[in-house]
Scaffold this motif. Structure first.
Motif: not given
Length: 449
Positions: A241-263
């Motif tokens: 939001g206020a950091g720049g109104m940028a949109f990104h792929s939802p796929a990176y949320l799945r990457v974060l979930r996988e990495a957080c679970d793994a570590h």
């Protein structure tokens, strides 16, 4: 036998002072009132709003020839139902007849219990426990405190750092400032004083862009390398939001979930700006079908009527804290669980879910795409992007905020440009003609600013 309690005698209502003339009000404003993200005294007079209804703000004195403006900002993204909505007005009146506030320590009440239950019902499945807070920034403070205390309770105090990606914004209180963008954000003044956190590169832009395997590997590697000291990863899902109104792929949320679970790292989603339908799903996490360990909501929670936010967590987090040496979350705002705010929030959530809100957001998205498309050809425009009820025109230079705002007001619309961005997040009740008017105002602002 004790005497029965008797009602307090009626009191005489003091006379209501008459309204100040706009000139007198502005003089007092300059003298005493410190506005957000501004100097004291301010360099420019704000517009004086006398009243608001539907999607319109009525000015106490005309500005740029306009006495009424269409609100293209939803009062910083919160007034999703517009102003003076009869359902929300009635919810506030009914609660005022019962009580406007009572402390939440040792007491409870129906509005707060109903709201917490409702939030658990509509947020991702593992989130079961709700901590009510005063504002979005405070809810992020609470969420991060939850994560830090969780690991201390498990005897792992070395897990005390936070990881996020660049370009984010999470609020203006202390810990949230530490996970805002450290260089391009508004809080770089505090570098060297704030706790030093770990920053991944900004996610590649584009909601519909194919995920970049190299960036996914970057996230995995960074989380893995710092897992021994990481309490949590905290991000704004899909929309920064206020950091720049940028949109990104939802796929990176799945990457974060996988990495957080793994570590063995907790995952926090800051849905303060994106919650309650703004990006086209009820919560932005829904674009990826991912559940965090902690989620923050706010802004649209009360439909813009009163300040209220919440941090929700899983049973794993709550039970971990409760088994610790200090088995309580030592946080208790004076106005926590405010009955008036909670009652209006319940009404706002029910109002949203009782209609085809997704279709309304889609309708606005279509109008924004059509109305902002020609802005891409304007001089100085670097990018035009739309997602849900969010429309953004990004310039290739810092916007002249005063000139851009004046141009929007001349077009009959209230906008609040910042940095290199002219954007809109209109209320969901904004009609097609007003969406077109907002788009015209954004284009005019881009030309002028």
């Amino acid at each position: 036998m004790p005497e029965p309690l008797t009602p307090a005698p009626p009191t005489t209502r003091p006379p209501t002072p008459g309204p100040l003339a706009p000139e007198a009000l502005l003089a007092l404003d300059r003298q005493h009132v410190w506005h957000p993200y501004g100097p004291m005294p301010g360099r420019q007079d704000p517009l004086v709003v006398a009243s608001a209804s539907g999607v319109r703000l009525r000015l106490a004195a005309p500005a740029e020839g306009r006495s009424e403006l269409v609100d293209g900002m939803s009062s910083w993204w919160s007034a999703i139902h517009g102003y003076r909505h009869p359902v929300l007005d009635e919810a506030a009146r009914e609660q005022l007849d019962r009580m406007s506030h009572v402390m939440f320590g040792g007491l409870t009440h129906e509005p707060a219990v109903r709201l917490a239950t409702r939030l658990v019902e509509i947020t991702p499945e593992p989130l079961q426990h709700v901590f009510l807070a005063d504002s979005g920034s405070v809810s992020v403070e609470v969420a991060l405190k939850m994560c830090l205390q969780y690991w201390r309770s498990l005897g792992r105090p070395e897990k005390h750092r936070l990881l996020t990606w660049r370009g984010g914004y999470h609020g203006d209180t202390w810990q949230p400032m530490a996970v805002c963008d450290p260089d391009g954000g508004m809080h770089h003044l505090w570098s060297g004083v704030l706790p030093r956190q770990i920053f991944a590169d900004s996610p590649p832009p584009g909601f519909d862009a194919a995920p970049d395997p190299a960036y996914a590997a970057h996230l995995h590697e960074l989380i893995g390398r710092h897992a021994h000291e990481l309490a949590a990863v905290v991000v704004e899902p899909v929309v920064q939001g206020a950091g720049g109104m940028a949109f990104h792929s939802p796929a990176y949320l799945r990457v974060l979930r996988e990495a957080c679970d793994a570590h063995d790292v907790l995952l926090v989603f800051d849905e303060i700006a994106t919650g309650f339908g703004r990006s086209g799903t009820l919560f932005a996490a829904g674009h990826a079908d991912v559940s965090p360990d902690v989620m923050c909501v706010g802004k649209a929670l009360t439909g813009g009527y009163l300040t209220l936010a919440a941090a929700l967590c899983t049973s794993r987090v709550a039970e971990g804290i409760s088994r610790g040496e200090v088995p309580v979350l030592a946080h208790g705002p004076t106005f926590m669980g405010n009955p008036l705010a909670a009652a209006v929030a319940c009404a706002s959530v029910d109002l949203l879910l009782g209609q085809d809100w997704a279709q309304e957001v889609k309708r606005i998205e279509t109008g924004l795409r059509e109305g902002l498309a020609e802005a891409a050809g304007l001089p100085g425009v670097r990018d035009v992007r739309v997602l849900g009820a969010i429309g953004v025109v990004q310039l290739d230079h810092p916007v002249d905020m005063a000139a851009a705002t004046r141009a929007a007001v001349r077009a009959g619309v209230w906008l609040r440009p910042f940095r290199d961005l002219i954007y809109t997040m209109p209320p969901y009740v904004t009609g097609d003609e007003d969406v077109a008017r907002i788009c015209a105002a954004v284009r005019a602002s881009a030309q002028e600013g």
